[in-house]
Design an enzyme around this catalytic site. Structure first.
Site, PDB file in Angstrom:
ATOM      1  N   SER A 104      -1.069 -19.237  38.072  1.00  0.00           N
ATOM      2  CA  SER A 104      -1.724 -18.258  37.211  1.00  0.00           C
ATOM      3  C   SER A 104      -2.359 -18.936  36.015  1.00  0.00           C
ATOM      4  CB  SER A 104      -0.684 -17.249  36.713  1.00  0.00           C
ATOM      5  OG  SER A 104      -1.224 -16.451  35.689  1.00  0.00           O
TER       6      SER A 104
ATOM      7  N   ARG B 267      -0.049  -3.122  39.391  1.00  0.00           N
ATOM      8  CA  ARG B 267       0.007  -3.263  37.934  1.00  0.00           C
ATOM      9  C   ARG B 267      -1.307  -2.913  37.243  1.00  0.00           C
ATOM     10  NH1 ARG B 267       4.576  -6.873  36.927  1.00  0.00           N
ATOM     11  NH2 ARG B 267       3.707  -8.008  35.182  1.00  0.00           N
TER      12      ARG B 267
ATOM     13  N   TYR C 286      -9.602 -15.995  35.229  1.00  0.00           N
ATOM     14  CA  TYR C 286     -10.478 -14.879  34.890  1.00  0.00           C
ATOM     15  C   TYR C 286     -11.746 -15.488  34.307  1.00  0.00           C
ATOM     16  CZ  TYR C 286      -6.066 -12.286  35.072  1.00  0.00           C
ATOM     17  OH  TYR C 286      -4.877 -11.760  35.476  1.00  0.00           O
TER      18      TYR C 286
ATOM     19  N   ASP D 168      -2.077  -9.046  49.658  1.00  0.00           N
ATOM     20  CA  ASP D 168      -0.762  -9.051  49.027  1.00  0.00           C
ATOM     21  C   ASP D 168      -0.353  -7.626  48.669  1.00  0.00           C
ATOM     22  OD1 ASP D 168      -1.945  -8.303  46.631  1.00  0.00           O
ATOM     23  OD2 ASP D 168      -1.524 -10.192  45.614  1.00  0.00           O
TER      24      ASP D 168
ATOM     25  N   HIS E 185      -3.172  -5.852  42.784  1.00  0.00           N
ATOM     26  CA  HIS E 185      -2.548  -6.516  41.638  1.00  0.00           C
ATOM     27  C   HIS E 185      -1.076  -6.103  41.516  1.00  0.00           C
ATOM     28  CE1 HIS E 185      -4.174  -8.760  37.934  1.00  0.00           C
ATOM     29  NE2 HIS E 185      -2.867  -8.807  37.808  1.00  0.00           N
TER      30      HIS E 185
ATOM     31  N   GLN F 188      -5.662 -19.794  39.678  1.00  0.00           N
ATOM     32  CA  GLN F 188      -6.199 -18.454  39.467  1.00  0.00           C
ATOM     33  C   GLN F 188      -6.783 -18.382  38.075  1.00  0.00           C
ATOM     34  OE1 GLN F 188      -4.488 -16.216  37.186  1.00  0.00           O
ATOM     35  NE2 GLN F 188      -6.029 -14.606  37.420  1.00  0.00           N
TER      36      GLN F 188
END
Lengths: 352, 352, 352, 352
Positions: free
Chosen positions: C106, C253, C128, C281, C250, C126
């Site tokens: 992450s 979430r 953003y 997932d 997600h 991962q």
């Protein structure tokens, strides 16, 4: 506790009655899947109310087989009403008369059919065809002589379903509560055999459609069959000459996991066509349930256990209150659906 | 407590048995989703009973692979019956004989197949094909020599499913309870390896349809396959020459979330055609369940755990009572559905 | 308590962790409807196992984007692993390396990406795209320099979903647990802003497909998008040049009542065609869940929370146990379905 | 307890309010099946969010019948707000004004329509047509004179539904809480008749579409009808000249088992076409619920009970918080669905 709806009466009756007597009425066969399904199906059907229709002049009146009734509700046949209250079937019939409702007396009533008839209600007589045809013939004669308006032949009892709660509690009716219509044949003692075998005499599991024809031929009264759950059977009953069909799973007391009456209703209505009156029972506790049954093609519904709960709570007055509740609820439900009369209740009111 | 239905026997057995032994039988693989589904699917299927059919002369008798049986029920193979009661498989076989029912003995029985055969019941023998083919060949010979009528090859055990409750309780059979059919090969000590590995010897996960053909070719007895859940697999088994198919998810003990047998049944029946007999197991606890299985095309059902509950409760007598319950329930269910014989049970009896 | 399945690890982790930390991981957005749905959908899918296929030589190995993996499982990116155990992401990566599994780190890791990379696992990174593009560019460079194999752009976070349990408990990470990858930009203090805002820096809610193209153009590494739940979006991502799609909500979430990934998967697979690898997932806890995902077209699955539960229970060893459980369960499920390799898992294995 | 979502406010209100007052608002008709269904239907609808759309500039603003509103939410008409807090409708209207939301005042308000109007919010006035048409005419005049922007005719109250909890608790409003709009006609005492009869004056159950036409003809204000649940009725209302339709089952307080508004919405939208604005109410508690309603064709939603919960918790400030919560939730839901404005919310966002 205020008694507002029929579930309240059930609860009140339970607290007043001996547990095994309450259980005798309340229970169903096997795992009681059908018993529960009878209720849950109604709850799952949704209504599509119409608005802005003048419903200021509402009537719940209709006819069933030509007999006028104050509302499309018939009292279902139930055995041994004296288990709920010592005034038993007389209290029920008196309340029915006062309410303008048809009362279908059970063959296994704890009051003789003649005594019940003397009340003067509009009565139907429910019966079985027994191995000894003479008993059946005699019951038909007595019912006709006593002024009953129709016969209701129960056809879903080739054998007796197993209500396991009865076996667990070892239910036996108390001294003095017996199938009074049979004392003529067996005497008081024989009629007491009922609780052990769930029937005062042996049902005839050899019955066929020919026996239905025989009954119709030997009866001056119109005959309805009760306990049909299939379109093909309903059609066959019509071909035999019945006056009406009662779609029923015997209140969940015979074949567990049998389809709910309200689920089988559309198939039966489609099979018999508009000429034949079809009634339905099983789980009707709310005015909206009656609307749903009529929307799906029923001419009227039968209500059973709640009548006994009313009886247990306050004898005749309690039974009258049951009808009052149903009447008020049906009246409100119809008004809110935009229906001034039961004839205006149609299938467009229903969705899933 | 009165023992009225099979659920009562389960409860009674649970209170009599050591928790880990009860758990060994009662548990399923993984989250036990399939175990529960096996029951809930039956409850969700609804019946459409026929009325006014003469059912006064009813018989539950039928044949399975040509063998007569008193009712369309076969005892499913289950390991180590002595965990339930020290009389184990002998008590079961004796009860089966008395009831006129086929008994399918497990390869992993806690009594040797010869001893069980000496009881004289109509026995089938369930087996696996092991890595050491000689063991399989020897078991086939012994079963044939002992008079077994058919072989049942379990095919859903390429590997052993994980019953997590066994891992949690550290289940081990007590001294003296072992897979007796294997003492010939490994001696008493080897047979005790079972609880650790869930099998006395290694299953062969390389099995293919050719091995099924090999078994059929090497057996004088007809062969059924147990554990099929797909139409294509069933068809393939037929092409290999099997005498019958048993639709099964191994009582929810192998692949969790596997489809329920009763759900897979119609597809299998359609695939194999009317010539082949198809049996089904998984969750059958009520006479109505048997009606549903037959209505969906099964020739008969297998009943497993309830037999062990009866055994735990009262040895042979308890097992007999299990059959009595099923017989009485099936008899009543058939009568109420308008069926005098199992051959009259058809798909029209079923709805959702 | 024996730790047999992933639910056991969850329970054990809950008893070891501070409630607010456990809640930070376990919780979902809103009413947690999607969180629960992620599980219940898997349970409702039923398997149709194949029998009599040689599965004695099984392999769970496959490739994802050409990278070999020991099983079709990728570790999902999760923030701040040190909340579960002070060894955090290093323990996870080490376990991943040992297990031969791809580890997707992450952006919000509590260990710097370089430190994690030094472990030598097959890592994805991962990220953003932030309002300050320079941050993103810098992270890409660092990930490439550190040897990461692919970038995973999370695209379902135009804004941050509301996990109400965090607001209730006033969750804040303890001193020393911070988004280490951002200390370069903001210093230790800035990185601590995370808990209040659920992100160390502002997400850019103006992102479009052009930004995805920009990322792909500016990255030497292949790019996957994570958070796609629609076929049309997946198709568009392919047109932008992504290397793979991760169907995800997600972990429940972000948008509550969003469709479950496993429900959206077939539509995505159909839209992108066989050339593109699709991962999924959300709620994968059992080997059978992996079989179902692959049967519905997934190349592999991502598993998130359970990795943290393993970490909380026994650091690296606990994470390895999680993979052991999944490996053993998948192996058994495949064997029982008749699949020797993941490529043999097809849609015919699935029913409702 | 932190008040994060609307359910929190309900709980907080319940703990602050007298039980019978809370029950007056919270309850529904009959078995409250429709009341519950209003919620469960929303939870069962799943969203298919779009990603990588620039949602950095979001607006929740829209117009309803041409009136601008800060978000697609209208305050539903509710009787006797002073039961929740002595500041009653004035607090609500003030909060509505501050939030830029349309406030639909109930005819049965505990504050006169003129006093409420003096706050200066964008108000609609909800009314019934009474047997005494003069009362209706007078209310129309007063509403127009006071600056109300539209009339909302409730059409699902041919009779009053039975909220049984009111009968059980013997609910009566306290001294000083009365239907203030009717003191002009009946004086303070008459207005107090309300609790016994659930209405200060008799509803006219003879209303028809002609009365709707009469109302439209006699009103200078646009007229919406509230309580339509069918496409055909909606079409008919359009033909009568209404300005908009409010799909509603009266919060589950009229006909129990009536279809949920959100279920009936698509049929109504299809029937009236794109020109007519359709609103919906019943069970809206989450921002995602609003997205779903708009995706299914609603122009806006009405929110009722939660406004009263906010009022009970902290008067005007509590009501403002309710709007804040809805605004924040809708904003996040839209962003996560890829919608910058309410006009971008379309049916593709929805699945089962």
């Amino acid at each position: 506790m205020k008694l507002i709806n029929l579930f309240d009466y059930e609860q009140a009756a339970q607290s007043k009655m001996r547990a095994s007597f309450f259980g005798y009425y309340a229970g169903g066969a096997g795992d009681e899947i059908t018993l529960r399904e009878n209720r849950t199906v109604f709850d799952s059907i949704k209504l599509r109310p119409r608005v802005l229709i003048d419903v200021s002049h509402r009537t719940l009146e209709t006819t069933i087989l030509g007999h006028p009734t104050a509302l499309p509700v018939v009292i279902a046949p139930m055995a041994l009403a004296k288990l709920a209250h010592r005034k038993g079937e007389v209290a029920i019939a008196t309340a029915a008369k006062k309410a303008g409702i048809i009362h279908c007396l059970s063959t296994l009533s704890s009051t003789s059919l003649e005594t019940v008839a003397s009340v003067g209600a509009a009565n139907w007589f429910q019966l079985y065809i027994y191995k000894e045809r003479g008993i059946t013939t005699r019951l038909i004669e007595r019912a006709a002589a006593a002024g009953y308006k129709a016969l209701v032949l129960t056809v879903d009892t080739a054998v007796v379903g197993v209500r396991e709660n009865l076996l667990r509690t070892g239910f036996r009716p108390p001294r003095g509560v017996k199938a009074e219509n049979f004392t003529e044949f067996y005497g008081a003692k024989a009629a007491l055999r009922l609780p052990a075998q769930f029937s005062p005499i042996d049902f005839d599991s050899s019955l066929t459609w020919d026996d239905l024809k025989w009954l119709i031929a030997n009866s001056s009264l119109p005959v309805l069959v009760k306990g049909v759950l299939r379109g093909d059977d309903a059609k066959r009953a019509i071909d035999c000459g019945v006056a009406g069909i009662i779609v029923s799973n015997h209140g969940g007391r015979q074949l567990d996991t049998a389809v709910a009456g309200i689920k089988a209703l559309p198939e039966v209505v489609a099979a018999v066509g508009a000429q034949t009156e079809v009634l339905v029972d099983g789980g009707i506790r709310r005015g909206t349930d009656i609307v749903k049954a009529l929307a799906l093609g029923a001419r009227a519904v039968l209500v059973g256990r709640p009548v006994l709960w009313g009886l247990a709570v306050s004898a005749q007055k309690g039974v009258e209150q049951i009808f009052d509740v149903l009447k008020r609820e049906l009246d409100i439900a119809m008004a809110l659906c935009g229906c001034s009369s039961v004839g205006e209740i149609g299938p467009d009111l229903i969705t899933e």
